[in-house]
Every structure is written in C-alpha cells, then in structure tokens.
Design an enzyme around this catalytic site. Structure first.
Site, PDB file in Angstrom:
ATOM      1  N   CYS A  49      35.575  18.131  17.327  1.00 39.34           N
ATOM      2  CA  CYS A  49      36.409  17.867  16.143  1.00 39.34           C
ATOM      3  C   CYS A  49      36.223  16.458  15.574  1.00 39.34           C
ATOM      4  O   CYS A  49      36.373  16.258  14.366  1.00 39.34           O
ATOM      5  CB  CYS A  49      37.877  18.121  16.444  1.00 39.34           C
ATOM      6  N   HIS A  85      42.668  14.092  12.901  1.00 36.33           N
ATOM      7  CA  HIS A  85      41.851  12.941  13.303  1.00 36.33           C
ATOM      8  C   HIS A  85      41.474  12.153  12.050  1.00 36.33           C
ATOM      9  O   HIS A  85      41.188  12.748  10.998  1.00 36.33           O
ATOM     10  CB  HIS A  85      40.554  13.399  13.974  1.00 36.33           C
TER      11      HIS A  85
HETATM   12  C1  2RA Z   1      39.746  15.203  21.421  1.00 42.01           C
HETATM   13  N1  2RA Z   1      37.675  15.743  20.331  1.00 42.01           N
HETATM   14  O1  2RA Z   1      40.235  14.848  20.350  1.00 42.01           O
HETATM   15  C2  2RA Z   1      38.516  16.047  21.435  1.00 42.01           C
HETATM   16  C3  2RA Z   1      38.894  17.484  21.484  1.00 42.01           C
HETATM   17  N2  2RA Z   1      37.790  18.349  21.378  1.00 42.01           N
HETATM   18  O2  2RA Z   1      40.198  14.923  22.505  1.00 42.01           O
END
Ligand code: 2RA
Length: 353
Positions: free
Chosen positions: A130, A260
C-alpha cells in the site's frame, strides 16, 4: 455467463473493503462471487450485492470453477494457496508480499501497467504494497511525461496498514491519553498507556502511536533498512519499469486510522514545471489535485479516506534541485492501497478471459 470471482480472506480488513467496493459498483461482470476465509470464519454469512453469501473454509476444491481469486491473506498463506488456486484454473490476484518480486509474476497498477495482466505464466498477478501503491498513479503519470530518474520518499503511514489489530490499538491508546495532559515529558505517554493496562508487548507498533510518530514499519533488513522501505524501492522500480530508478525511503507510522500519506521528492530526466505537473495530474481521472496553499488547499488523510482517488498537492519546484518536484499525496491504504487496486486488476483480467 460472466466469470466467477472468489475473495480469499473475505472477513479481514481488506476483504471487507473488497466487499464494500463490489457493493458500491454500478455493475459487476461476475456471474457468481465466492467468499473464502480461514476455518475460524467459515459459516459466517455476508451480504454481497443484496445476496447472502456463506463464507467457505479455504480448501483446494473451493477454487474449482473460479476464474479469478483475489487473495488478501498473510504472505505464507498466499505462498501456499495462490498456486493451488492457479492449478485449479483460477487467476490469482494476490495482495501479499509473497510474489511481488517474482520475475514471472506481474506487479500491476492499472493506471501504470495494465497491459502486464496478460503476462502471467504462473497464473498469479501481484498487487503492490500500500505504501508504494499510494504514489504510483501520480508517479506513473509524471514519469510518462517527464521521465522519472529518482525518488526520495518519506511516508506517513496509517495504523490500519498494520491490520485491524493496528486500528484497535490506536483507538485504545487514544482512549488512554484522552483528556490527559501528557506528551510534555519523556515517557509520560507510555505511562498513561501502562496505567490503562495497555502492554507494549501487545502492540503491533514498536512504540506508543498516540500523540507520537514512529519511524518504523515492517521488519529489520540489512544495514538498518526496514522491509517497508525496501518494498518502496523495489516495487516502484518494477511497476514503473525503471530497473535502475534511484529510490530512498523513510517509512513512518503516524496516529492516523486509515490513509497513507507520502512526501515525495521526484527528479526527472526532462525539465518539469509546477504548471506542467498540474496539467498532467489534473488529466488523471483517479487523481484529485488539491494544490492551492494560498486558499489553504492541500491533501490530508481526512479528505482522502473512504474514497478511491489519490489526492495530490503541495507541488513545488525544488529550489536547489533542478528537474525536481516536491509534492505531498494521500491515498486510502485499504482502498486504492489494497482492496481497490486488487479489484481493478481483477476487472482487467476479466476483460481478457
Ligand atoms: C503497512 N504497508 O502500512 C503496510 C501494510 N501492507 O504496515
């Protein structure tokens, strides 16, 4: 009749988002949808497009007759079961890290390299991590126009990247510090968590996340790098098709539930201006350009969460670096970062069947 779709890991955080996405689609190409999970979750009944579907336990025969199986399960479960699904005739679209760097498995972001879905000798297609994924639609568009040469990235990763356990922990920690005057003295947040009975050993994060930021995601690799930082480097190279792309990442967990964010310092082969970048990004249907600091307009996780597009803003010409832009972007890590991109790959595959 249309193809048959299976969701493996249907009851997890990403599986649940996959079902939300399918329920939100105006139309779907599937003639049947199967929900698959661990034996613990088997027997649960979930609604998909108005139909009650009983979750089945993962077993080889559940893949018989399945055309496309989307996997959102731990790496070791995918490593074992995606090949079984493929051997039973399904195309496995896998959101784990098990196959992403396998040269015989394409790593796909439809806006960037949709054509790769047909190059699948193992019957497996991988969905990126991600953190990488959150910047790929924007970087792919800018790369096509200006030729990407280097990326320096700092991530601001949400708790849900660590799964439902991460979300539960953040809420519990926020409840433990709520209304308290903590965060002014070293260790006082940890004390407040301890008073509330929150054991650090039970946390998916290596330090308190409430009222804090934690410069760590993933596992420890050579020379102090985290697995997450190496994923950003390796996966960006593979998706963008630039094997020698220079990438350096620092991955940081922040007390955001979902979405994110990334601060990106991107250097191009060709001259690039803010205006030209605006034009390229504004033309991307899956990007929301929110870039007017004078009007207080920039992307934040609170804006992007729950939606499909990547939000991009704060685009600046780097003052001391020619051919370089600095920018900030936000993408829902459970949707485009995981479930949505996986589903979009499945839709692409469905077109090729
Ligand atoms: C996280 N990218 O954010 C990782 C999850 N796949 O921990």
């Amino acid at each position: 009749a249309g193809p048959v779709l299976a969701i493996v890991g249907a009851t997890g955080a990403v599986g649940t988002t996959m079902i939300d996405i399918i329920n939100g689609r105006e139309s779907v190409p599937w003639s049947d949808i199967r929900l698959i999970a661990s034996p613990r979750s088997a027997g649960k009944v979930l609604q998909v497009r108005g139909q009650d579907i009983t979750v089945r336990a993962l077993a080889p025969e559940v893949f018989d007759g399945v055309d496309i199986a989307m996997f959102d399960v731990p790496d070791e479960v995918s490593a074992e079961w995606a090949p079984i699904a493929a051997a039973r005739g399904a195309v496995a679209v896998d959101n784990s890290g098990a196959f992403r760097m396998d040269p015989d498995v394409p790593l796909v972001v439809p806006e960037v390299n949709a054509e790769k879905v047909t190059e699948r000798p193992k019957g497996i297609i991988a969905n990126p991590n991600c953190t990488t994924l959150s910047m790929m639609a924007a970087m792919g568009a800018l790369h096509r126009e200006f030729g990407l040469e280097a990326l320096v990235v700092a991530s601001y990763q949400a708790a849900s990247g660590a799964g439902q356990g991460g979300v539960d922990r953040l809420y519990a920690e926020l409840a433990a510090v709520a209304g308290k005057q903590v965060g002014n003295r070293g260790g006082d947040v940890a004390e407040a968590l301890a008073e509330a009975g929150l054991d650090p050993a039970d946390s998916p994060f290596p330090a308190p996340l409430a009222l804090n930021v934690v410069p760590w995601a993933g596992s420890l690799k050579d020379d102090g790098w985290s697995s997450e930082e190496l994923k950003v480097r390796n996966e960006s190279r593979k998706i963008l098709g630039i094997p020698d792309l220079k990438v350096s990442a620092t991955c940081v967990r922040v007390p955001v539930v979902t979405t994110h964010s990334l601060a990106v310092h991107a250097t191009f082969q060709r001259e690039v201006t803010v205006e030209a970048a605006h034009k390229v990004l504004a033309a991307q249907p899956t990007i929301v350009l929110r870039d007017d600091p004078a009007a207080g307009e920039w992307p934040t996780p609170a804006d992007a969460v729950g939606g499909d597009p990547t939000w991009v803003g704060r685009i600046r010409q780097a003052l001391d670096f020619p051919r370089t832009l600095d920018l900030f972007l936000c993408g829902d890590n459970l949707r485009k970062g995981a479930a949505l991109n996986t589903y979009e790959i499945a839709e692409e595959v469905a077109r090729t069947l």
